[in-house]
Design an enzyme around this catalytic site. Structure first.
Site, PDB file in Angstrom:
ATOM      1  N   GLU A   1      40.952   6.310 -50.392  1.00  0.00           N
ATOM      2  CA  GLU A   1      41.416   5.932 -49.054  1.00  0.00           C
ATOM      3  C   GLU A   1      42.408   6.956 -48.513  1.00  0.00           C
ATOM      4  OE1 GLU A   1      44.352   2.785 -46.884  1.00  0.00           O
ATOM      5  OE2 GLU A   1      43.162   1.967 -48.536  1.00  0.00           O
TER       6      GLU A   1
ATOM      7  N   SER B   1      40.056   0.022 -59.717  1.00  0.00           N
ATOM      8  CA  SER B   1      40.585  -0.735 -58.585  1.00  0.00           C
ATOM      9  C   SER B   1      42.102  -0.594 -58.516  1.00  0.00           C
ATOM     10  CB  SER B   1      40.214  -2.213 -58.713  1.00  0.00           C
ATOM     11  OG  SER B   1      40.900  -2.983 -57.737  1.00  0.00           O
TER      12      SER B   1
ATOM     13  N   CYS C   1      47.612  -4.205 -46.003  1.00  0.00           N
ATOM     14  CA  CYS C   1      46.522  -5.168 -46.041  1.00  0.00           C
ATOM     15  C   CYS C   1      47.071  -6.564 -46.360  1.00  0.00           C
ATOM     16  CB  CYS C   1      45.515  -4.726 -47.095  1.00  0.00           C
ATOM     17  SG  CYS C   1      44.251  -5.950 -47.453  1.00  0.00           S
TER      18      CYS C   1
ATOM     19  N   ASN D   1      44.154  -1.952 -56.325  1.00  0.00           N
ATOM     20  CA  ASN D   1      44.876  -3.204 -56.055  1.00  0.00           C
ATOM     21  C   ASN D   1      44.897  -4.108 -57.284  1.00  0.00           C
ATOM     22  OD1 ASN D   1      42.926  -5.689 -55.564  1.00  0.00           O
ATOM     23  ND2 ASN D   1      41.904  -3.911 -54.654  1.00  0.00           N
TER      24      ASN D   1
END
Length: 310
Positions: free
Chosen positions: A128, A224, A195, A226
């Protein structure tokens, strides 16, 4: 001794992940396989394997996709150069980027084009962040820590801060505070750059620790960000924490000595894995289940026109 499981709510898929997966599923239904996806559509191995079974083909670079084929851009977003290259090669682009990520990309463009130096708070190697930085690379500096913030050379430019969406307010605040102390006045990131799902899942982990969970199991993939952060948040809240894939058997030694276990899942982890782990815990004696709810999520993002129902 009573054994119980505290189940985090919210947990598992967020709206951006739901949307990205649905885009790939609909394209496979409408066009048949193969449907090419640049990078993992979301960072979860279980999801990727299932979609591969349906005919999705995951590649790391758009140059690997045959000319004229569908190219789905993952939920994490890409730099403009990626889209330009895909267009030059005649690929049919379907953008599954999370709308929250697109919002940050737009902010980066706007700030850079008005003469700001962009301090992009995030992990430099995360896909990202690579995509966001690619909007205006000559005007963007990635900052990962308060120490890096204090070393930022601004060269007289005003500074605007944007963030990786999957961080939390707790992650971002000390870095932004350090930057402000170093630089002076800055444009701070909007609260909704973070987010909502990331923040909610971290808040639920903290609440489970406060309610007595001494071990917190986080279901997610190693890739991942998160999910990895949920483990860190649990550790910081005073609980033991570990990342599990949700499919492998649970090691009894891991559970030993814990009467209250917290259970959650990263935003790219399907709910079915949560239910499987809860069932395994119940079979091993942790058969009292209590849901810990810190927020209600009712966010839904519109599908792109390429797959929207006509």
């Amino acid at each position: 001794m009573s054994k119980r499981v505290l189940l985090a709510a919210p947990r598992s898929f967020c709206a951006g992940v739901d949307r990205a997966i649905e885009i790939v599923e609909r394209l496979l239904e409408q066009h048949g396989p193969p449907v090419y996806v640049r990078h993992q559509i979301v960072h979860n191995e279980h999801v990727v394997r299932r979609l591969e079974g349906l005919g999705a083909v995951f590649v790391e670079d758009e140059s690997e996709i045959p000319e004229g084929e569908i190219c789905v851009l993952s939920a994490h977003g890409v730099a403009p150069a990626v889209k330009e290259n895909a267009q030059r090669r005649g690929l049919r682009i379907v953008d599954a980027t999370c709308p929250l990520v697109n919002k940050v990309h737009a902010e980066a463009r706007r700030y850079a084009d008005s003469g700001h130096l962009i301090a992009l708070v995030g992990h430099a190697d995360h896909v990202e962040v690579i995509g966001t930085r690619g909007e205006r690379p000559e005007s963007t500096v990635v900052i990962e820590s308060p120490e890096e913030a204090r070393r930022l050379a601004v060269n007289g430019k005003p500074v605007a801060v944007v963030t990786q969406t999957t961080l939390s307010l707790d992650d971002v605040a000390p870095i932004v505070d350090a930057l402000e102390q170093h630089v002076g006045t800055i444009k701070r990131p909007a609260a909704d750059d973070i987010c909502y799902a990331t923040q909610n899942r971290q808040d639920a982990v903290k609440e489970m620790a406060a309610r007595g969970a001494t071990l917190i199991l986080v279901i997610g993939s190693e890739t991942s960000s998160n999910a990895q952060r949920l483990v860190e948040v649990a550790d910081a809240a005073g609980a033991e924490a570990t990342l599990i894939d949700g499919e492998s058997p649970l090691d009894p030694a891991l559970l030993e000595g814990h009467s209250t276990i917290g259970l959650t899942a990263g935003a790219s982890t399907p709910e079915e894995l949560v239910q499987q782990v809860a069932a395994r815990l119940a079979s091993q004696g942790w058969d009292t289940l209590e849901e810990i709810t810190v927020a209600r999520e009712d966010v839904h993002f519109r599908l792109p026109r390429e797959v929207a129902t006509r």
